[in-house]
Design a protein around this motif. Structure first.
Motif, mmCIF file in Angstrom:
data_model
loop_
_atom_site.group_PDB
_atom_site.id
_atom_site.type_symbol
_atom_site.label_atom_id
_atom_site.label_comp_id
_atom_site.label_asym_id
_atom_site.label_seq_id
_atom_site.Cartn_x
_atom_site.Cartn_y
_atom_site.Cartn_z
ATOM 1 N N GLU A 1 0.206 11.895 -54.005
ATOM 2 C CA GLU A 1 0.896 12.081 -55.279
ATOM 3 C C GLU A 1 0.253 11.311 -56.429
ATOM 4 O O GLU A 1 0.798 11.282 -57.537
ATOM 5 C CB GLU A 1 2.364 11.669 -55.145
ATOM 6 C CG GLU A 1 3.152 12.487 -54.139
ATOM 7 C CD GLU A 1 3.316 13.943 -54.544
ATOM 8 O OE1 GLU A 1 3.332 14.219 -55.766
ATOM 9 O OE2 GLU A 1 3.423 14.802 -53.652
ATOM 10 N N GLY A 2 -0.880 10.710 -56.197
ATOM 11 C CA GLY A 2 -1.524 9.939 -57.254
ATOM 12 C C GLY A 2 -1.988 10.794 -58.421
ATOM 13 O O GLY A 2 -2.289 11.981 -58.259
ATOM 14 N N GLU A 3 -2.028 10.191 -59.602
ATOM 15 C CA GLU A 3 -2.597 10.859 -60.764
ATOM 16 C C GLU A 3 -4.122 10.792 -60.671
ATOM 17 O O GLU A 3 -4.674 9.808 -60.187
ATOM 18 C CB GLU A 3 -2.111 10.194 -62.050
ATOM 19 C CG GLU A 3 -0.609 10.317 -62.253
ATOM 20 C CD GLU A 3 -0.150 9.675 -63.555
ATOM 21 O OE1 GLU A 3 -1.017 9.197 -64.315
ATOM 22 O OE2 GLU A 3 1.069 9.646 -63.794
ATOM 23 N N VAL A 4 -4.778 11.842 -61.125
ATOM 24 C CA VAL A 4 -6.233 11.933 -61.017
ATOM 25 C C VAL A 4 -6.858 11.617 -62.364
ATOM 26 O O VAL A 4 -6.541 12.271 -63.368
ATOM 27 C CB VAL A 4 -6.662 13.328 -60.534
ATOM 28 C CG1 VAL A 4 -8.180 13.420 -60.450
ATOM 29 C CG2 VAL A 4 -6.028 13.646 -59.175
ATOM 30 N N ILE B 1 -3.565 9.835 -39.185
ATOM 31 C CA ILE B 1 -3.857 10.326 -40.533
ATOM 32 C C ILE B 1 -2.974 11.520 -40.880
ATOM 33 O O ILE B 1 -2.844 12.475 -40.112
ATOM 34 C CB ILE B 1 -5.357 10.682 -40.668
ATOM 35 C CG1 ILE B 1 -5.688 11.054 -42.109
ATOM 36 C CG2 ILE B 1 -5.781 11.747 -39.684
ATOM 37 C CD1 ILE B 1 -7.171 11.145 -42.389
ATOM 38 N N GLY B 2 -2.307 11.431 -42.018
ATOM 39 C CA GLY B 2 -1.450 12.506 -42.497
ATOM 40 C C GLY B 2 -0.039 12.522 -41.954
ATOM 41 O O GLY B 2 0.729 13.437 -42.269
ATOM 42 N N ARG B 3 0.330 11.515 -41.142
ATOM 43 C CA ARG B 3 1.669 11.536 -40.544
ATOM 44 C C ARG B 3 2.762 11.483 -41.612
ATOM 45 O O ARG B 3 3.745 12.214 -41.544
ATOM 46 C CB ARG B 3 1.832 10.360 -39.574
ATOM 47 C CG ARG B 3 3.245 10.234 -38.981
ATOM 48 C CD ARG B 3 3.579 11.434 -38.115
ATOM 49 N NE ARG B 3 4.945 11.387 -37.615
ATOM 50 C CZ ARG B 3 5.999 11.902 -38.240
ATOM 51 N NH1 ARG B 3 5.843 12.482 -39.426
ATOM 52 N NH2 ARG B 3 7.203 11.837 -37.704
ATOM 53 N N TRP B 4 2.600 10.572 -42.575
ATOM 54 C CA TRP B 4 3.574 10.484 -43.659
ATOM 55 C C TRP B 4 2.878 10.663 -45.002
ATOM 56 O O TRP B 4 1.723 10.272 -45.180
ATOM 57 C CB TRP B 4 4.321 9.148 -43.618
ATOM 58 C CG TRP B 4 5.265 9.098 -42.468
ATOM 59 C CD1 TRP B 4 6.434 9.793 -42.339
ATOM 60 C CD2 TRP B 4 5.120 8.344 -41.255
ATOM 61 N NE1 TRP B 4 7.030 9.507 -41.127
ATOM 62 C CE2 TRP B 4 6.242 8.626 -40.445
ATOM 63 C CE3 TRP B 4 4.161 7.457 -40.779
ATOM 64 C CZ2 TRP B 4 6.424 8.045 -39.194
ATOM 65 C CZ3 TRP B 4 4.328 6.884 -39.529
ATOM 66 C CH2 TRP B 4 5.459 7.180 -38.751
ATOM 67 N N ARG B 5 3.608 11.256 -45.940
ATOM 68 C CA ARG B 5 3.059 11.612 -47.233
ATOM 69 C C ARG B 5 3.488 10.609 -48.306
ATOM 70 O O ARG B 5 4.606 10.068 -48.247
ATOM 71 C CB ARG B 5 3.535 13.025 -47.622
ATOM 72 C CG ARG B 5 2.975 13.551 -48.941
ATOM 73 C CD ARG B 5 3.529 14.925 -49.262
ATOM 74 N NE ARG B 5 3.083 15.351 -50.589
ATOM 75 C CZ ARG B 5 2.010 16.108 -50.813
ATOM 76 N NH1 ARG B 5 1.283 16.548 -49.782
ATOM 77 N NH2 ARG B 5 1.656 16.434 -52.038
ATOM 78 N N ASP B 6 2.624 10.395 -49.250
ATOM 79 C CA ASP B 6 2.937 9.604 -50.435
ATOM 80 C C ASP B 6 4.250 10.108 -51.054
ATOM 81 O O ASP B 6 4.406 11.291 -51.332
ATOM 82 C CB ASP B 6 1.774 9.773 -51.417
ATOM 83 C CG ASP B 6 1.928 8.990 -52.708
ATOM 84 O OD1 ASP B 6 2.943 8.307 -52.890
ATOM 85 O OD2 ASP B 6 1.005 9.086 -53.539
#
Length: 282
Positions: free
Chosen positions: A47-50, A92-97
């Motif tokens: 969910e980070g801003e790019v 890797i990828g288990r939980w999302r931001d």
């Protein structure tokens, strides 16, 4: 340090780039001195801003490919800092931001804060049992600045460490009010600064009387800067010919790069911790 075996340090961070922003100098220092450093990252930071325009389509509201890209950034940052043991919590990828407080992504089923707390703490405990760290580092109860994933990382680390007899100290990483203000004051004299200076009280800081441990990282700032540059979607680093340097996140606010990193002892024996996370441990 007086440990006879190589000291073992485990750090729990919420997203790729947090390891470099909060603890990059510490990681580089202890890794360079022979410590076994394990980094646990809880999400891919989807969910980070790019920041770079050329990578904007990676964002969650576009192609939603930012997490995979940030994994590559994190690998480069780990190489810069000397981390050879990196794990994603649960794989890797288990939980999302989860995103910042109050945004729609908080409610996504895979969001870290929606995950089963017991499962997350158990996953971390399994890593702790394998690695057997002497010292564990994570954020304080407010996550450093209130991010829900940082707070959850703090909570599961607290629970997991309490169940391990191997963990001898737990530290919360913080930023020093005195050092931050001094750094901002120095930046205010730099004429070609490309970012805006923070307003008084705008950056999250901790009163220095609450800080228990000051880890000197001046000799490892080059490694920290290389790691920060690796996170190009999230961080920009600026240096001029006179040796001034600072960084900014997507908000464009200048943040000073100081020569120490700061911690509060959360549990464990306090003897010898003034300038060394492992001080006094034998």
């Amino acid at each position: 340090m007086i440990l006879t075996a190589p000291p073992r340090l485990l750090l729990v961070h919420a997203h790729p780039d947090d390891e470099s922003l909060w603890t990059g100098g510490t990681i580089a220092r202890y890794a360079a001195n022979g410590a076994h450093v394990t980094l646990v990252t809880c999400t891919l930071g989807e969910e980070g801003e790019v920041i770079p325009d050329g990578l904007a389509l990676l964002a969650a509201d576009e192609s939603d490919q930012l997490g995979g890209y940030r994994n590559g950034e994190l690998r480069s940052a780990c190489a810069a800092l000397g981390v050879v043991d990196h794990r994603y919590l649960g794989g890797i990828g288990r939980w999302r931001d989860s995103g910042m407080v109050g945004v729609a992504s908080n409610a996504k089923p895979r969001a870290f804060i929606q995950g089963d707390f017991t499962e997350q703490a158990s996953a971390l405990l399994e890593i702790i049992k394998e690695v057997r760290p002497d010292v564990v580092v994570t954020y304080g109860p407010d996550g450093g600045y209130g991010h829900p994933d940082h707070i959850r990382a703090h909570e599961i680390t607290t629970v997991a460490c309490a169940q391990s007899s191997d963990v001898r100290r737990v530290f919360h990483v913080v930023t020093s009010k005195r050092a931050t203000e001094a750094g901002v004051a120095e930046l205010s004299a730099v004429r070609d600064l490309p970012y805006r200076l923070p307003e008084p009280g705008e950056l999250p800081v901790t009163p220095d009387e609450q800080i228990s441990t000051v880890v000197q990282v001046a000799d490892h700032l080059d490694a920290k800067l290389r790691a920060l540059r690796a996170h190009q979607t999230q961080v920009t680093v600026w240096q001029n010919d006179s040796g001034w340097s600072c960084y900014a996140l997507s908000n464009g606010i200048a943040q000073p790069i100081v020569d120490s990193e700061y911690y509060i002892l959360a549990s464990g024996v306090p003897d010898g911790i003034a300038d060394d996370l492992f001080g006094g441990l034998g």
